[in-house]
Design a protein around this motif. Structure first.
Motif, short mmCIF file in Angstrom:
data_model
loop_
_atom_site.label_atom_id
_atom_site.label_comp_id
_atom_site.label_asym_id
_atom_site.label_seq_id
_atom_site.Cartn_x
_atom_site.Cartn_y
_atom_site.Cartn_z
N MET A 124 129.58 4.29 -32.78
CA MET A 124 130.61 3.27 -33.01
C MET A 124 130.09 1.93 -32.48
O MET A 124 129.56 1.84 -31.37
N ALA A 125 130.19 0.91 -33.29
CA ALA A 125 129.67 -0.39 -32.91
C ALA A 125 130.36 -0.90 -31.64
O ALA A 125 131.57 -0.79 -31.49
N GLN A 126 129.54 -1.44 -30.76
CA GLN A 126 130.08 -1.94 -29.50
C GLN A 126 130.81 -3.25 -29.73
O GLN A 126 130.39 -4.09 -30.52
N GLN A 127 131.94 -3.39 -29.05
CA GLN A 127 132.65 -4.66 -29.04
C GLN A 127 132.39 -5.29 -27.68
O GLN A 127 131.30 -5.75 -27.41
N LYS A 128 133.40 -5.28 -26.82
CA LYS A 128 133.18 -5.73 -25.45
C LYS A 128 132.86 -4.53 -24.58
O LYS A 128 133.11 -3.39 -24.95
N VAL A 129 132.32 -4.78 -23.40
CA VAL A 129 131.89 -3.70 -22.52
C VAL A 129 133.01 -3.32 -21.56
O VAL A 129 133.56 -4.16 -20.85
N ILE A 130 133.35 -2.04 -21.56
CA ILE A 130 134.32 -1.50 -20.61
C ILE A 130 133.60 -1.20 -19.30
O ILE A 130 132.62 -0.46 -19.28
N GLN A 147 140.22 14.56 -30.64
CA GLN A 147 140.11 13.63 -31.76
C GLN A 147 139.48 12.32 -31.29
O GLN A 147 139.58 11.95 -30.13
N GLY A 148 138.83 11.63 -32.23
CA GLY A 148 138.25 10.35 -31.92
C GLY A 148 139.32 9.26 -31.77
O GLY A 148 140.48 9.48 -32.13
N PRO A 149 138.95 8.12 -31.22
CA PRO A 149 137.60 7.83 -30.72
C PRO A 149 137.33 8.55 -29.40
O PRO A 149 138.14 8.48 -28.47
N LEU A 150 136.21 9.29 -29.34
CA LEU A 150 135.82 9.97 -28.12
C LEU A 150 135.20 8.97 -27.16
O LEU A 150 134.51 8.03 -27.58
N LYS A 174 123.92 11.92 -33.58
CA LYS A 174 123.80 12.97 -34.59
C LYS A 174 125.08 13.80 -34.70
O LYS A 174 125.53 14.15 -35.80
N LEU A 175 125.69 14.09 -33.55
CA LEU A 175 126.85 14.97 -33.53
C LEU A 175 128.16 14.27 -33.90
O LEU A 175 129.03 14.86 -34.53
N PHE A 176 128.30 13.00 -33.50
CA PHE A 176 129.60 12.34 -33.60
C PHE A 176 129.61 11.10 -34.48
O PHE A 176 130.68 10.53 -34.72
#
Length: 310
Positions: free
Chosen positions: A1-7, A191-194, A222-224
């Motif tokens: 999943m593309a990164q937005q801001k950093v948690i 369920q996602g988002p994981l 590869k898995l998600f």
């Protein structure tokens, strides 16, 4: 999943380090509350919390201790509160879940398997311990296993996930844990988002080096596919360097005195906020923005702080 801001997650006290190791480790509910609030003010959007016996500093799963600091933190900050279901390898599953089942938090950590969790090397010969329990607890991990069977994980997902609307930080200490998470994902139990926490550097899990981080990320991809976000936790001296690498790879980061007692080589961190401020400075240098608690909730599809039970 593309990164937005950093948690930025801050793990405030944990159950690995002991009072003798640092005078700055928060022990009492007052100290845990103050450290958590300061970490949030420094920029942490998620606070990962354990509890300790206020008299001895020994890790405890007692809900009454948690409830001495959880409401205070919630009243003073908008940060997401994430309660550990790991506790320690010496606690039963029911003990480890008791506080979370009472509090019904937005998030809980969930270790994705049983494993050797060796912290006995921290018991250095010649140490003058403040409490007799400290070397005993550390040494006990030489012959005990942290237990989270498939049945245990199913129980946690049902009791906390289905029962309380809590979502999870899936702590993966090795590649096999990613495949275990995939198993539960395929069964529709998660369920996602994981939100996957790559945990590197614990004796019994994958080592804290860049090659292993890259490998964990490759297998998760590869898995998600695009159904997950990842964060990086590196124990001890690898903390800052490896989480910086993780951020550059598009991940989120975790700091805190649970993971490392130091700010730099030979320099004890005087607070959790010190580590949060340090990683914020590093992230700024990488031209990365910090997610607010509100943004973190949206990114992770959390239920909201108004729907907890404390």
């Amino acid at each position: 999943m593309a990164q937005q801001k950093v948690i930025v997650t801050c793990a405030v006290t944990g159950s690995v380090h002991t009072p003798t190791m640092s005078p700055y480790l928060p022990i009492t509910p007052d100290q845990i509350a103050a450290e958590s609030i300061a970490a949030a003010e420094a920029g942490a959007s998620i606070l990962h919390l354990h509890a300790r016996d206020p008299q001895t500093g020994r890790p405890t799963a007692e809900p009454s201790v948690f409830m001495q600091f959880l409401p205070r933190i919630k009243q003073s900050t908008d940060a997401v509160i994430n309660i550990s279901t790991g506790g320690s390898s010496l606690m039963s599953l029911d003990d480890r879940l008791a506080a979370s089942l009472l509090a019904e938090p937005e998030m809980c950590s969930l270790n994705m398997g049983s494993m050797n969790f060796g912290i006995f090397p921290l018991a250095k010969p010649g140490t003058e311990w403040k409490n007799a329990w400290e070397p005993e607890l550390l040494e006990a991990t030489r012959s005990t296993v942290f237990k989270n069977t498939f049945a245990d994980i199913e129980s946690i997902l049902k009791r906390l996930g289905d029962g309380c609307g809590t979502r999870f930080e899936f702590e993966c200490y090795d590649v096999g844990h990613l495949y275990t998470l995939k198993h539960f994902h395929e069964r529709g139990l998660v369920q996602g988002p994981l939100f996957i926490q790559f945990v590197l550097g614990i004796l019994g899990g994958i080592g804290a080096d860049v090659e292993n981080l890259v490998h964990m990320k490759r297998i998760a991809d590869k898995l998600f596919g695009d159904e997950y976000r990842f964060s990086v936790l590196a124990a001890g001296r690898a903390q800052m360097s490896l989480i910086t690498t993780g951020a550059a790879m598009g991940g989120n980061v975790r700091v805190g005195l649970e993971d490392s007692l130091y700010l730099g080589p030979g320099e004890l961190a005087k607070s959790n906020a010190d580590q949060v401020s340090r990683i914020r400075l590093i992230l700024k240098g990488l031209s990365l923005e910090i997610a607010s608690p509100t943004e973190a909730r949206a990114m992770l599809s959390l239920k909201g702080g108004d729907r907890v039970a404390f």
